[in-house]
Scaffold this motif. Structure first.
Motif, PDB file in Angstrom:
ATOM      1  N   LYS A   1      -6.756   1.046  -0.628  1.00 36.20           N
ATOM      2  CA  LYS A   1      -6.834  -0.063   0.325  1.00 36.20           C
ATOM      3  C   LYS A   1      -6.900  -1.391  -0.424  1.00 36.20           C
ATOM      4  CE  LYS A   1      -7.533   1.714   4.600  1.00 36.20           C
ATOM      5  NZ  LYS A   1      -6.827   1.280   5.839  1.00 36.20           N
ATOM      6  N   LYS A   2      -6.253  -2.416   0.120  1.00 31.51           N
ATOM      7  CA  LYS A   2      -6.361  -3.750  -0.440  1.00 31.51           C
ATOM      8  C   LYS A   2      -7.786  -4.268  -0.273  1.00 31.51           C
ATOM      9  CE  LYS A   2      -4.719  -8.483   0.224  1.00 31.51           C
ATOM     10  NZ  LYS A   2      -3.882  -9.391   1.055  1.00 31.51           N
TER      11      LYS A   2
ATOM     12  N   GLY B   1      -8.703  -0.258  -4.787  1.00 26.83           N
ATOM     13  CA  GLY B   1      -8.033  -1.388  -4.155  1.00 26.83           C
ATOM     14  C   GLY B   1      -7.582  -2.457  -5.112  1.00 26.83           C
TER      15      GLY B   1
ATOM     16  N   ASN C   1       0.824  -1.205   0.000  1.00 32.77           N
ATOM     17  CA  ASN C   1       0.000   0.000   0.000  1.00 32.77           C
ATOM     18  C   ASN C   1       0.862   1.260   0.000  1.00 32.77           C
ATOM     19  OD1 ASN C   1      -2.834   0.621  -0.084  1.00 32.77           O
ATOM     20  ND2 ASN C   1      -2.604   1.601   1.915  1.00 32.77           N
TER      21      ASN C   1
END
Length: 215
Positions: free
Chosen positions: A103-104, A153, A60
Motif C-alpha cells: 500500500k502507498k 509501502g 500499486n
C-alpha cells in the motif's frame, strides 16, 4: 528509522530469518522498480492518469506484479509465500506466520484508509472480515486464527518520486513497528564487496544489546 517495538517484528511472529531476508529484498526491489517504471509512464502520458487515485492504483498494480513474478519464478519461495485475495485486496502469507499487503504510505507511515473506522478496528486488534475464499485458503494451510498484517509501502515526495520504502505494522491504535527498507538496502561495505545478502543474519537491536551486556 528504527523498530518501534520488537515484539511486533516479523521475527517475533515466527517468520524464519532466511524468509525475512529474501522477502524484504524482493519487496524492496519490486517497489523501487515499480515506482520508477510508473513515474516514467505518468510523465510520458499525464492525461491518462488525471482521475483521482489513478496513479496510486496503477503504481500499486505494477509493484504487486513485479513482486508476484519474483516469487513465481523461485521454486523455494513459492512454497513459503502464498498469494490470496479478500474483498479486492491482495495479501501474501509469509510461512503462514503473517500477512503482507502492498500500500502507498504518506510521510507519517500511514496508508490510505488509515483514518477509516474499519482500519481503526484493525489497529485496535479487533477481528477483520475475510472473504470466504481467503478463509478457505487459510484453512487449507492449517491456519484457523487471524494473522498479523504488515504493510510494505512506497513514500513519495511532492514530485511523485520515491522517498522511502517502509515495512509497517499497526497495533494498539497506532504504528507499533516500522522499518525503512531503503536504509536496510542502501549501499554499504557488504554490497560493495560482493558479499551475498543471504549470508547476513538480521538481528534486532534488542538482541544485539542483550548480547553485548551478556544478559
Amino acid at each position: 528509522m528504527l523498530h518501534k517495538d520488537n515484539k511486533y517484528s516479523l521475527d517475533a511472529q515466527g517468520v524464519a530469518n532466511d524468509l525475512y531476508v529474501k522477502f524484504t529484498e524482493l519487496a524492496y526491489k519490486a517497489v523501487k522498480e515499480g515506482v520508477s517504471n510508473s513515474v516514467k509512464v505518468f510523465r510520458n502520458d499525464p492525461q491518462q492518469f488525471e482521475y483521482r487515485s489513478a496513479k496510486a492504483v496503477w503504481m500499486n498494480s505494477q509493484i504487486k506484479k513485479l513482486f508476484y513474478n519474483s516469487v513465481f519464478y523461485d521454486g523455494e519461495l513459492m512454497t513459503k509465500i502464498n498469494h490470496m485475495k479478500s474483498h479486492g485486496v491482495d495479501y501474501y502469507s509469509l510461512g503462514g506466520k503473517a500477512l503482507v499487503c502492498f500500500k502507498k504510505m504518506d510521510k507519517k507511515s500511514k496508508i490510505s484508509g488509515f483514518y477509516s473506522r474499519r482500519f481503526k478496528d484493525l489497529m485496535n486488534g479487533n477481528a477483520i472480515h475475510y472473504s470466504k475464499q481467503m478463509l478457505e485458503n487459510l484453512s487449507e494451510m492449517g491456519i484457523h486464527k487471524a494473522l498479523p498484517i504488515y504493510y510494505v509501502g512506497q513514500v513519495l515526495d511532492n514530485k511523485g518520486d520515491l522517498l522511502d520504502i517502509r515495512l509497517v505494522h499497526y497495533n494498539e491504535g497506532g504504528i507499533a513497528y516500522e522499518v525503512s527498507l531503503m536504509e536496510i538496502f542502501k549501499p554499504n561495505l557488504f554490497s560493495l564487496t560482493g558479499i551475498d545478502s543471504s549470508e547476513i543474519k538480521v538481528v534486532s537491536k534488542r538482541k544485539r544489546n542483550d548480547k553485548n551486556t551478556g544478559t
